[in-house]
Design a protein around this motif. Structure first.
Motif, PDB file in Angstrom:
ATOM      1  N   VAL A  89      12.857 169.452   9.562  1.00 41.50           N
ATOM      2  CA  VAL A  89      11.768 169.225  10.521  1.00 41.50           C
ATOM      3  C   VAL A  89      10.436 169.566   9.868  1.00 41.50           C
ATOM      4  O   VAL A  89       9.466 168.821   9.980  1.00 41.50           O
ATOM      5  CB  VAL A  89      12.001 170.060  11.802  1.00 41.50           C
ATOM      6  CG1 VAL A  89      10.773 170.101  12.668  1.00 41.50           C
ATOM      7  CG2 VAL A  89      13.191 169.536  12.568  1.00 41.50           C
ATOM      8  N   LYS A  90      10.404 170.675   9.161  1.00 40.42           N
ATOM      9  CA  LYS A  90       9.157 171.084   8.491  1.00 40.42           C
ATOM     10  C   LYS A  90       8.818 170.129   7.352  1.00 40.42           C
ATOM     11  O   LYS A  90       7.671 169.714   7.204  1.00 40.42           O
ATOM     12  CB  LYS A  90       9.278 172.517   7.975  1.00 40.42           C
ATOM     13  CG  LYS A  90       7.993 173.030   7.374  1.00 40.42           C
ATOM     14  CD  LYS A  90       8.079 174.498   7.065  1.00 40.42           C
ATOM     15  CE  LYS A  90       6.842 174.978   6.363  1.00 40.42           C
ATOM     16  NZ  LYS A  90       5.889 175.619   7.199  1.00 40.42           N
ATOM     17  N   ALA A  91       9.812 169.767   6.561  1.00 36.10           N
ATOM     18  CA  ALA A  91       9.568 168.856   5.436  1.00 36.10           C
ATOM     19  C   ALA A  91       9.111 167.489   5.931  1.00 36.10           C
ATOM     20  O   ALA A  91       8.192 166.891   5.381  1.00 36.10           O
ATOM     21  CB  ALA A  91      10.830 168.721   4.583  1.00 36.10           C
ATOM     22  N   ASP A 169       9.247 160.236  -2.547  1.00 37.35           N
ATOM     23  CA  ASP A 169       9.582 159.481  -1.345  1.00 37.35           C
ATOM     24  C   ASP A 169      10.556 160.281  -0.483  1.00 37.35           C
ATOM     25  O   ASP A 169      11.056 161.333  -0.885  1.00 37.35           O
ATOM     26  CB  ASP A 169      10.124 158.094  -1.688  1.00 37.35           C
ATOM     27  CG  ASP A 169      11.440 158.119  -2.447  1.00 37.35           C
ATOM     28  OD1 ASP A 169      12.194 159.109  -2.344  1.00 37.35           O
ATOM     29  OD2 ASP A 169      11.730 157.129  -3.134  1.00 37.35           O
ATOM     30  N   ALA A 170      10.823 159.781   0.715  1.00 38.28           N
ATOM     31  CA  ALA A 170      11.634 160.496   1.696  1.00 38.28           C
ATOM     32  C   ALA A 170      13.055 160.751   1.203  1.00 38.28           C
ATOM     33  O   ALA A 170      13.616 161.820   1.470  1.00 38.28           O
ATOM     34  CB  ALA A 170      11.657 159.716   3.007  1.00 38.28           C
ATOM     35  N   GLU A 171      13.636 159.818   0.491  1.00 39.91           N
ATOM     36  CA  GLU A 171      15.009 159.998  -0.005  1.00 39.91           C
ATOM     37  C   GLU A 171      15.098 161.158  -0.986  1.00 39.91           C
ATOM     38  O   GLU A 171      16.047 161.948  -0.942  1.00 39.91           O
ATOM     39  CB  GLU A 171      15.507 158.718  -0.673  1.00 39.91           C
ATOM     40  CG  GLU A 171      15.858 157.619   0.294  1.00 39.91           C
ATOM     41  CD  GLU A 171      16.347 156.364  -0.422  1.00 39.91           C
ATOM     42  OE1 GLU A 171      16.792 156.460  -1.592  1.00 39.91           O
ATOM     43  OE2 GLU A 171      16.297 155.294   0.201  1.00 39.91           O
ATOM     44  N   VAL A 172      14.136 161.264  -1.881  1.00 41.26           N
ATOM     45  CA  VAL A 172      14.123 162.346  -2.861  1.00 41.26           C
ATOM     46  C   VAL A 172      13.925 163.677  -2.148  1.00 41.26           C
ATOM     47  O   VAL A 172      14.610 164.665  -2.447  1.00 41.26           O
ATOM     48  CB  VAL A 172      13.037 162.115  -3.936  1.00 41.26           C
ATOM     49  CG1 VAL A 172      12.867 163.326  -4.837  1.00 41.26           C
ATOM     50  CG2 VAL A 172      13.356 160.874  -4.753  1.00 41.26           C
ATOM     51  N   MET A 173      12.999 163.718  -1.205  1.00 38.92           N
ATOM     52  CA  MET A 173      12.768 164.950  -0.451  1.00 38.92           C
ATOM     53  C   MET A 173      14.031 165.383   0.275  1.00 38.92           C
ATOM     54  O   MET A 173      14.384 166.562   0.252  1.00 38.92           O
ATOM     55  CB  MET A 173      11.625 164.757   0.554  1.00 38.92           C
ATOM     56  CG  MET A 173      10.260 164.739  -0.079  1.00 38.92           C
ATOM     57  SD  MET A 173       8.934 164.393   1.096  1.00 38.92           S
ATOM     58  CE  MET A 173       9.223 165.590   2.366  1.00 38.92           C
ATOM     59  N   GLU A 174      14.709 164.452   0.928  1.00 42.86           N
ATOM     60  CA  GLU A 174      15.922 164.790   1.666  1.00 42.86           C
ATOM     61  C   GLU A 174      17.010 165.306   0.725  1.00 42.86           C
ATOM     62  O   GLU A 174      17.683 166.293   1.015  1.00 42.86           O
ATOM     63  CB  GLU A 174      16.446 163.584   2.447  1.00 42.86           C
ATOM     64  CG  GLU A 174      17.701 163.932   3.223  1.00 42.86           C
ATOM     65  CD  GLU A 174      18.248 162.797   4.060  1.00 42.86           C
ATOM     66  OE1 GLU A 174      19.429 162.890   4.439  1.00 42.86           O
ATOM     67  OE2 GLU A 174      17.510 161.823   4.323  1.00 42.86           O
ATOM     68  N   ARG A 175      17.177 164.659  -0.408  1.00 46.85           N
ATOM     69  CA  ARG A 175      18.200 165.094  -1.368  1.00 46.85           C
ATOM     70  C   ARG A 175      17.905 166.509  -1.861  1.00 46.85           C
ATOM     71  O   ARG A 175      18.796 167.357  -1.921  1.00 46.85           O
ATOM     72  CB  ARG A 175      18.272 164.123  -2.542  1.00 46.85           C
ATOM     73  CG  ARG A 175      19.450 164.431  -3.476  1.00 46.85           C
ATOM     74  CD  ARG A 175      19.486 163.568  -4.718  1.00 46.85           C
ATOM     75  NE  ARG A 175      18.458 164.015  -5.650  1.00 46.85           N
ATOM     76  CZ  ARG A 175      17.418 163.290  -6.051  1.00 46.85           C
ATOM     77  NH1 ARG A 175      17.238 162.065  -5.614  1.00 46.85           N
ATOM     78  NH2 ARG A 175      16.533 163.768  -6.892  1.00 46.85           N
ATOM     79  N   ARG A 176      16.659 166.778  -2.180  1.00 46.77           N
ATOM     80  CA  ARG A 176      16.297 168.115  -2.666  1.00 46.77           C
ATOM     81  C   ARG A 176      16.490 169.165  -1.580  1.00 46.77           C
ATOM     82  O   ARG A 176      16.947 170.273  -1.850  1.00 46.77           O
ATOM     83  CB  ARG A 176      14.851 168.116  -3.161  1.00 46.77           C
ATOM     84  CG  ARG A 176      14.711 167.367  -4.456  1.00 46.77           C
ATOM     85  CD  ARG A 176      13.305 167.315  -4.953  1.00 46.77           C
ATOM     86  NE  ARG A 176      13.263 166.590  -6.217  1.00 46.77           N
ATOM     87  CZ  ARG A 176      12.171 166.076  -6.728  1.00 46.77           C
ATOM     88  NH1 ARG A 176      11.014 166.218  -6.107  1.00 46.77           N
ATOM     89  NH2 ARG A 176      12.225 165.420  -7.871  1.00 46.77           N
ATOM     90  N   LEU A 177      16.144 168.819  -0.360  1.00 46.79           N
ATOM     91  CA  LEU A 177      16.322 169.759   0.744  1.00 46.79           C
ATOM     92  C   LEU A 177      17.804 170.024   1.001  1.00 46.79           C
ATOM     93  O   LEU A 177      18.211 171.166   1.205  1.00 46.79           O
ATOM     94  CB  LEU A 177      15.631 169.223   2.004  1.00 46.79           C
ATOM     95  CG  LEU A 177      15.650 170.141   3.214  1.00 46.79           C
ATOM     96  CD1 LEU A 177      15.034 171.497   2.886  1.00 46.79           C
ATOM     97  CD2 LEU A 177      14.901 169.488   4.365  1.00 46.79           C
ATOM     98  N   ARG A 178      18.623 168.986   0.969  1.00 44.48           N
ATOM     99  CA  ARG A 178      20.081 169.173   1.139  1.00 44.48           C
ATOM    100  C   ARG A 178      20.642 170.055   0.025  1.00 44.48           C
ATOM    101  O   ARG A 178      21.473 170.928   0.276  1.00 44.48           O
ATOM    102  CB  ARG A 178      20.795 167.831   1.168  1.00 44.48           C
ATOM    103  CG  ARG A 178      20.644 167.133   2.496  1.00 44.48           C
ATOM    104  CD  ARG A 178      21.727 166.116   2.742  1.00 44.48           C
ATOM    105  NE  ARG A 178      21.480 165.423   3.983  1.00 44.48           N
ATOM    106  CZ  ARG A 178      21.845 165.888   5.177  1.00 44.48           C
ATOM    107  NH1 ARG A 178      22.472 167.033   5.283  1.00 44.48           N
ATOM    108  NH2 ARG A 178      21.582 165.187   6.264  1.00 44.48           N
ATOM    109  N   ASP A 179      20.181 169.838  -1.206  1.00 43.25           N
ATOM    110  CA  ASP A 179      20.638 170.675  -2.324  1.00 43.25           C
ATOM    111  C   ASP A 179      20.223 172.129  -2.111  1.00 43.25           C
ATOM    112  O   ASP A 179      21.006 173.051  -2.356  1.00 43.25           O
ATOM    113  CB  ASP A 179      20.085 170.157  -3.655  1.00 43.25           C
ATOM    114  CG  ASP A 179      20.735 168.854  -4.103  1.00 43.25           C
ATOM    115  OD1 ASP A 179      21.792 168.470  -3.549  1.00 43.25           O
ATOM    116  OD2 ASP A 179      20.161 168.201  -5.018  1.00 43.25           O
TER     117      ASP A 179
END
Length: 191
Positions: A89-91, A169-179
């Motif tokens: 949510v924050k990201a 981009d959003a995909e990279v951000m999501e992947r990094r956050l999941r990691d």
């Protein structure tokens, strides 16, 4: 004809898109009025100036973000998914609304124009995140023994801020956050 609340929502939605596209400094009241499909005098009936609009957009974004984070923390499901929900949510608040090259700039401007709102947001996010970690302390064996839930939450929020400021981009951000979430949860489960 829109009522006052609907007009306010229209203005804030248009302002969010405009600040996200041009940044705070390059956005003018004329540009905000045009984006909201209003005349400048009409816009001034709702807001005193650009900083006032920016603070209102920031407050609205923060309220929505913190409420969504609190819902994610209370949701059913695995801890990793709930923690990801809280932090994403924050990201996404910044990443989803601000063009990648402007993210760091808009945060600097937000600190200057609406720093008090950002401090309040950080406190609310810290409370939500640390509360979630504490509620899972039986699952996260190292919380309370080697690591304090609030310190872990502060570290996670700082990492999310760093991830969200990168021009990715959003995909990279999501992947990094999941990691980040996966590494944190697995590390805190270690015995």
């Amino acid at each position: 004809m829109l009522d006052a609340e609907a007009r306010q929502r229209q203005i804030l939605a248009a302002a969010l898109r405009t600040f996200g596209r041009y940044g705070f400094r390059r956005t003018s009241m004329a540009l905000l009025a045009e984006a909201a499909d209003l005349s400048r005098p009409s816009l001034y009936q709702h807001f005193r100036g650009k900083e006032d609009v920016f603070r209102a957009v920031t407050a609205d974004l923060i309220d929505g973000m913190t409420e969504a984070a609190e819902r994610a923390a209370r949701a059913e499901g695995p801890l990793e998914e709930r923690l990801f929900g809280v932090l994403s949510v924050k990201a996404c608040a910044l990443g989803g609304t601000v063009d990648p090259p402007l993210r760091a700039e808009i945060l600097r401007d937000a600190e200057r124009v609406a720093g008090d709102l950002l401090v309040s947001c950080h406190r609310r996010m810290l409370t939500t995140t640390s509360g979630l970690l504490r509620s899972a302390s039986d699952e996260l064996r190292l919380i309370g023994e080697e690591f304090d839930a609030e310190e872990v939450a502060a570290l996670l929020l700082a990492a999310v801020l760093g991830i969200s400021q990168e021009p990715s981009d959003a995909e990279v951000m999501e992947r990094r956050l999941r990691d980040l979430v996966r590494l944190t949860v697995r590390g805190l489960r270690a015995a």
